[in-house]
Design a protein around this motif. Structure first.
Motif, PDB file in Angstrom:
ATOM      1  N   LEU A 194       0.846  -1.189   0.000  1.00 19.64           N
ATOM      2  CA  LEU A 194       0.000   0.000   0.000  1.00 19.64           C
ATOM      3  C   LEU A 194       0.881   1.239   0.000  1.00 19.64           C
ATOM      4  O   LEU A 194       1.615   1.491   0.956  1.00 19.64           O
ATOM      5  CB  LEU A 194      -0.914   0.012   1.232  1.00 19.64           C
ATOM      6  CG  LEU A 194      -1.749   1.289   1.440  1.00 19.64           C
ATOM      7  CD1 LEU A 194      -2.732   1.481   0.289  1.00 19.64           C
ATOM      8  CD2 LEU A 194      -2.481   1.227   2.775  1.00 19.64           C
ATOM      9  N   LYS A 195       0.812   1.982  -1.074  1.00 19.85           N
ATOM     10  CA  LYS A 195       1.540   3.242  -1.145  1.00 19.85           C
ATOM     11  C   LYS A 195       0.605   4.344  -0.667  1.00 19.85           C
ATOM     12  O   LYS A 195      -0.393   4.655  -1.309  1.00 19.85           O
ATOM     13  CB  LYS A 195       2.018   3.516  -2.578  1.00 19.85           C
ATOM     14  CG  LYS A 195       2.898   4.756  -2.673  1.00 19.85           C
ATOM     15  CD  LYS A 195       3.423   4.966  -4.088  1.00 19.85           C
ATOM     16  CE  LYS A 195       4.313   6.202  -4.168  1.00 19.85           C
ATOM     17  NZ  LYS A 195       4.818   6.436  -5.540  1.00 19.85           N
ATOM     18  N   VAL A 196       0.921   4.901   0.493  1.00 16.86           N
ATOM     19  CA  VAL A 196       0.042   5.891   1.116  1.00 16.86           C
ATOM     20  C   VAL A 196       0.438   7.294   0.660  1.00 16.86           C
ATOM     21  O   VAL A 196       1.549   7.748   0.945  1.00 16.86           O
ATOM     22  CB  VAL A 196       0.127   5.807   2.650  1.00 16.86           C
ATOM     23  CG1 VAL A 196      -0.815   6.812   3.289  1.00 16.86           C
ATOM     24  CG2 VAL A 196      -0.201   4.394   3.119  1.00 16.86           C
ATOM     25  N   PRO A 197      -0.454   8.007  -0.051  1.00 12.86           N
ATOM     26  CA  PRO A 197      -0.138   9.381  -0.451  1.00 12.86           C
ATOM     27  C   PRO A 197      -0.084  10.301   0.757  1.00 12.86           C
ATOM     28  O   PRO A 197      -0.992  10.311   1.581  1.00 12.86           O
ATOM     29  CB  PRO A 197      -1.304   9.769  -1.381  1.00 12.86           C
ATOM     30  CG  PRO A 197      -2.419   8.844  -1.011  1.00 12.86           C
ATOM     31  CD  PRO A 197      -1.791   7.588  -0.508  1.00 12.86           C
ATOM     32  N   LYS A 198       1.000  11.032   0.886  1.00 13.54           N
ATOM     33  CA  LYS A 198       1.214  11.879   2.062  1.00 13.54           C
ATOM     34  C   LYS A 198       0.516  13.226   1.898  1.00 13.54           C
ATOM     35  O   LYS A 198       0.815  13.987   0.968  1.00 13.54           O
ATOM     36  CB  LYS A 198       2.719  12.096   2.268  1.00 13.54           C
ATOM     37  CG  LYS A 198       3.067  12.933   3.490  1.00 13.54           C
ATOM     38  CD  LYS A 198       2.801  12.196   4.777  1.00 13.54           C
ATOM     39  CE  LYS A 198       3.293  12.986   5.979  1.00 13.54           C
ATOM     40  NZ  LYS A 198       2.979  12.325   7.260  1.00 13.54           N
ATOM     41  N   PRO A 199      -0.426  13.576   2.802  1.00 15.55           N
ATOM     42  CA  PRO A 199      -1.070  14.887   2.714  1.00 15.55           C
ATOM     43  C   PRO A 199      -0.211  15.966   3.365  1.00 15.55           C
ATOM     44  O   PRO A 199       0.706  15.669   4.133  1.00 15.55           O
ATOM     45  CB  PRO A 199      -2.363  14.676   3.505  1.00 15.55           C
ATOM     46  CG  PRO A 199      -2.004  13.645   4.523  1.00 15.55           C
ATOM     47  CD  PRO A 199      -0.978  12.752   3.879  1.00 15.55           C
ATOM     48  N   ASP A 200      -0.510  17.218   3.060  1.00 15.51           N
ATOM     49  CA  ASP A 200       0.112  18.344   3.735  1.00 15.51           C
ATOM     50  C   ASP A 200      -0.720  18.685   4.969  1.00 15.51           C
ATOM     51  O   ASP A 200      -1.920  18.403   5.027  1.00 15.51           O
ATOM     52  CB  ASP A 200       0.189  19.560   2.815  1.00 15.51           C
ATOM     53  CG  ASP A 200       1.128  19.335   1.639  1.00 15.51           C
ATOM     54  OD1 ASP A 200       2.133  18.616   1.829  1.00 15.51           O
ATOM     55  OD2 ASP A 200       0.848  19.844   0.547  1.00 15.51           O
ATOM     56  N   ALA A 201      -0.086  19.319   5.936  1.00 16.74           N
ATOM     57  CA  ALA A 201      -0.766  19.627   7.192  1.00 16.74           C
ATOM     58  C   ALA A 201      -2.001  20.492   6.984  1.00 16.74           C
ATOM     59  O   ALA A 201      -2.979  20.371   7.729  1.00 16.74           O
ATOM     60  CB  ALA A 201       0.202  20.318   8.155  1.00 16.74           C
ATOM     61  N   ASP A 202      -1.985  21.354   5.969  1.00 14.19           N
ATOM     62  CA  ASP A 202      -3.111  22.260   5.764  1.00 14.19           C
ATOM     63  C   ASP A 202      -4.075  21.792   4.686  1.00 14.19           C
ATOM     64  O   ASP A 202      -4.962  22.540   4.263  1.00 14.19           O
ATOM     65  CB  ASP A 202      -2.597  23.672   5.452  1.00 14.19           C
ATOM     66  CG  ASP A 202      -1.868  24.273   6.649  1.00 14.19           C
ATOM     67  OD1 ASP A 202      -2.437  24.256   7.758  1.00 14.19           O
ATOM     68  OD2 ASP A 202      -0.722  24.734   6.478  1.00 14.19           O
ATOM     69  N   ASP A 203      -3.931  20.522   4.235  1.00  9.39           N
ATOM     70  CA  ASP A 203      -4.909  19.933   3.323  1.00  9.39           C
ATOM     71  C   ASP A 203      -6.194  19.612   4.080  1.00  9.39           C
ATOM     72  O   ASP A 203      -6.182  19.369   5.291  1.00  9.39           O
ATOM     73  CB  ASP A 203      -4.367  18.636   2.710  1.00  9.39           C
ATOM     74  CG  ASP A 203      -3.316  18.881   1.636  1.00  9.39           C
ATOM     75  OD1 ASP A 203      -3.175  20.049   1.203  1.00  9.39           O
ATOM     76  OD2 ASP A 203      -2.638  17.920   1.240  1.00  9.39           O
ATOM     77  N   GLU A 204      -7.304  19.571   3.349  1.00  2.60           N
ATOM     78  CA  GLU A 204      -8.574  19.160   3.949  1.00  2.60           C
ATOM     79  C   GLU A 204      -8.449  17.735   4.486  1.00  2.60           C
ATOM     80  O   GLU A 204      -7.888  16.861   3.840  1.00  2.60           O
ATOM     81  CB  GLU A 204      -9.684  19.234   2.902  1.00  2.60           C
ATOM     82  CG  GLU A 204     -11.064  18.872   3.420  1.00  2.60           C
ATOM     83  CD  GLU A 204     -12.135  18.972   2.339  1.00  2.60           C
ATOM     84  OE1 GLU A 204     -12.752  17.932   2.021  1.00  2.60           O
ATOM     85  OE2 GLU A 204     -12.341  20.080   1.796  1.00  2.60           O
ATOM     86  N   ALA A 205      -9.003  17.508   5.694  1.00  2.00           N
ATOM     87  CA  ALA A 205      -8.843  16.192   6.326  1.00  2.00           C
ATOM     88  C   ALA A 205     -10.156  15.546   6.716  1.00  2.00           C
ATOM     89  O   ALA A 205     -10.314  14.331   6.598  1.00  2.00           O
ATOM     90  CB  ALA A 205      -7.965  16.321   7.569  1.00  2.00           C
ATOM     91  N   LEU A 206     -11.115  16.331   7.196  1.00  2.00           N
ATOM     92  CA  LEU A 206     -12.308  15.749   7.800  1.00  2.00           C
ATOM     93  C   LEU A 206     -13.462  16.739   7.734  1.00  2.00           C
ATOM     94  O   LEU A 206     -13.271  17.947   7.889  1.00  2.00           O
ATOM     95  CB  LEU A 206     -12.013  15.392   9.265  1.00  2.00           C
ATOM     96  CG  LEU A 206     -13.161  14.942  10.151  1.00  2.00           C
ATOM     97  CD1 LEU A 206     -13.681  13.579   9.716  1.00  2.00           C
ATOM     98  CD2 LEU A 206     -12.726  14.881  11.614  1.00  2.00           C
ATOM     99  N   ILE A 207     -14.669  16.210   7.506  1.00  2.00           N
ATOM    100  CA  ILE A 207     -15.884  17.019   7.622  1.00  2.00           C
ATOM    101  C   ILE A 207     -16.788  16.344   8.644  1.00  2.00           C
ATOM    102  O   ILE A 207     -17.165  15.187   8.497  1.00  2.00           O
ATOM    103  CB  ILE A 207     -16.617  17.177   6.279  1.00  2.00           C
ATOM    104  CG1 ILE A 207     -15.692  17.787   5.231  1.00  2.00           C
ATOM    105  CG2 ILE A 207     -17.868  18.040   6.457  1.00  2.00           C
ATOM    106  CD1 ILE A 207     -16.315  17.946   3.863  1.00  2.00           C
TER     107      ILE A 207
END
Length: 565
Positions: A194-207
């Motif tokens: 599983l190659k997990v794409p790394k998000p940035d800290a200020d990317d949308e995460a949760l609603i």
């Protein structure tokens, strides 16, 4: 700031704070804490064979849960082409599958939209229209709530082996309407990388959606930084309170020790109080015990068996029931703390706790969904002795009080409470007007009425929406409720204002008594009117058998207002 707090946030400590600018707004960040939800769940993998989730007879270790989550993540990416940053909705009751699906969404690099399974079908469809997920993960029970939805989506139905064939039959009629898939979430090995794409800290995460106690639930959009700051605030607040509290002297029952953090989950996982506990236990290596339906005897057995330390989502009435079961002192021996939010804590309630289980710490505090949980907390005697105080404000948070025009008010002058910090939400989903109304240069208008004293302590007196204008006075509904709660026979009380004339609202005090005990209506009316200096003719007392509550345990004021009117 006291010396305990200064020590906790000093340079090199786990709670070290650094100045930063996020989207043009200065704030403080936890430089040594997790930066994304992926970081939180990657740390969870390090706890391996420790138990993580207990649900009925199912006992899942961290390794088992991570395997399930990764298996689902691979399916999301390879079978359903979910890309980094796409939204995936989660509509399920509390269960172990909810937890693994939540983690799997982040291993796939996606964004979770947590929907309240207790909501009516109409509210769920409105939430889907606001958030427009690419895919929905649901179960057999909640699948039927998705009929007639206009949002194009793919549905995955999670199941265990026993339910798999049953779900096929129940859901097969929808195949012509919509892409519908089944996923058996189990510990079946999956050797695919599983190659997990790394998000940035200020990317949308949760609603996540608010409870809707005063109106329609709003979809709150968080970044990874918002969420992880909320997590660090939770841990920092707990550390500050443990330093401030005086040490109690008591004799605790034998066999009450437990080294692993363990929480009994009583609130829906889809609320801030639910998914924040998943993140907390993932980060600390703790255990979550799920209890879908409240039963005091069953809860006490679970507390004793699993050596549970804390209750998440417990109401005052739930705790009272626990205290009154036979052998409560021994069965509740491992409990160390219980936080109760959204209601006033009465003296007799705290005395009952201290008499039965004196080693426990009862806490409350201030926060909201939009701030990723609490921004202050207090416990012990200060809950009673300092009415309205929210507790020490966390050093990662800025607070000010403003007038109707947004001008900052002097100390001890009440107004609207505004909050700034890295934990404050990004926006409301698909609602720029509401977002603009509450967010300005990083400051969140909370809708709460309060003041800061000369030492910078925050006091909350009421919700702005709940202030009652009567006889040209602003009457605090919360103060009225606290006054009425002083009556020993009162179990729960709500005060609201209803239109009466241009200059006056009628004050309606709705009371649920203990065991339907009788209270003299006229005496109570005279008592309240004398305390707030209002003509008793403008006060109406109503007794009810029960008050409506949301799934998060708060009184549903919007529904109650409709009933009264």
């Amino acid at each position: 700031m006291d010396q305990f707090t200064e020590r906790l946030i000093q340079r090199g400590s786990p709670f070290e704070l650094q100045d930063a600018v996020i989207k043009g707004a200065p704030c403080k960040i936890f430089s040594r804490g997790p930066q994304t939800l992926q970081d939180v769940f990657i740390k969870a993998a390090s706890f391996k064979e420790n138990e993580f989730v207990v649900a009925d007879e199912n006992r899942l270790t961290f390794s088992m849960m991570i395997d399930r989550a990764k298996k689902l993540a691979i399916s999301l990416k390879e079978d359903h082409y979910i890309k980094k940053g796409e939204r995936v909705a989660l509509l399920m009751d509390n269960c172990s599958e909810w937890v693994s699906a939540f983690m799997g969404i982040y291993f796939a690099g996606a964004v979770a939209v947590t929907l309240h399974a207790e909501s009516q079908k109409e509210a769920i469809l409105q939430a889907l229209n606001k958030t427009e997920p690419s895919l929905i993960i649901t179960d057999q029970i909640n699948l039927k709530k998705l009929e007639n939805c206009d949002v194009p989506y793919t549905t995955i139905v999670l199941s265990d082996r026993k339910q798999f064939s049953e779900i096929k039959e129940v859901a097969s009629y929808q195949k012509e309407k919509r892409n519908l898939f089944y996923f058996e979430i189990s510990e079946t090995p999956n050797d695919k990388p599983l190659k997990v794409p790394k998000p940035d800290a200020d990317d949308e995460a949760l609603i996540s959606f608010t409870s809707g106690t005063t109106g329609t639930p709003k979809g709150v959009v968080f970044s990874h930084r918002n969420i992880t700051t909320g997590l660090m605030n939770m841990m920092l607040g707990g550390s500050i309170m443990s330093c401030r509290l005086p040490k109690k002297e008591y004799k605790k029952p034998a066999n009450s020790s437990n080294t692993q953090p363990c929480s009994l989950m009583l609130s829906p996982l889809s609320y801030i109080g639910g998914y924040s506990q998943i993140m907390l236990m993932s980060y600390l290596g703790g255990k979550i015990v799920l209890l879908n339906e409240w039963d005091a005897n069953r809860a006490s057995l679970q507390i004793e068996k699993e050596k549970i330390k804390s209750l998440s989502g417990a109401s005052v009435s739930m705790i009272r029931e626990l205290l009154r079961i036979e052998g409560a002192s021994n069965k509740l021996a491992t409990l160390t703390n219980v936080n109760v939010h959204g209601t006033a804590l009465k003296r007799d309630f705290l005395k009952e706790i201290n008499d039965k289980i004196p080693w426990i710490t009862i806490g409350t505090g201030y926060g909201m969904t939009e701030t990723c949980g609490g921004i202050s907390s207090l416990s012990g005697d200060e809950v009673i002795t300092r009415t309205g105080w929210t507790g020490p404000i966390l050093p990662s948070v800025d607070v000010k009080v403003t007038d109707d025009k947004g001008n900052e008010k002097e100390k001890n002058n009440p107004g609207e409470v505004c909050i700034k910090g890295a934990m404050v939400m990004r926006e409301y989903a698909s609602d720029p007007d509401k977002t603009k109304a509450v967010l300005n240069n990083g400051w969140l208008k909370t809708g709460d009425f309060g003041y800061l004293d000369t030492e910078g302590n925050l006091y909350i007196t009421d919700r702005l929406k709940d202030l009652i204008i009567c006889e040209n006075k602003k009457i605090s509904a919360r103060e009225l409720e606290n006054m009425a709660s002083d009556q020993a026979m009162v179990k729960e009380v709500v005060a609201i204002g209803v239109p009466s004339s241009e200059k006056c609202e009628k004050i309606i005090v709705i009371i649920q008594t203990n065991n339907r005990q009788q209270i003299d209506r006229n005496n109570l009316k005279q008592y309240l009117s004398s305390r707030i200096e209002i003509n008793p003719v403008n006060i109406k007392i109503i007794f009810v058998d029960f008050l409506p509550h949301t799934a998060s345990g708060k009184v549903n004021r919007a529904e109650l207002r409709l009933q009264v009117l």
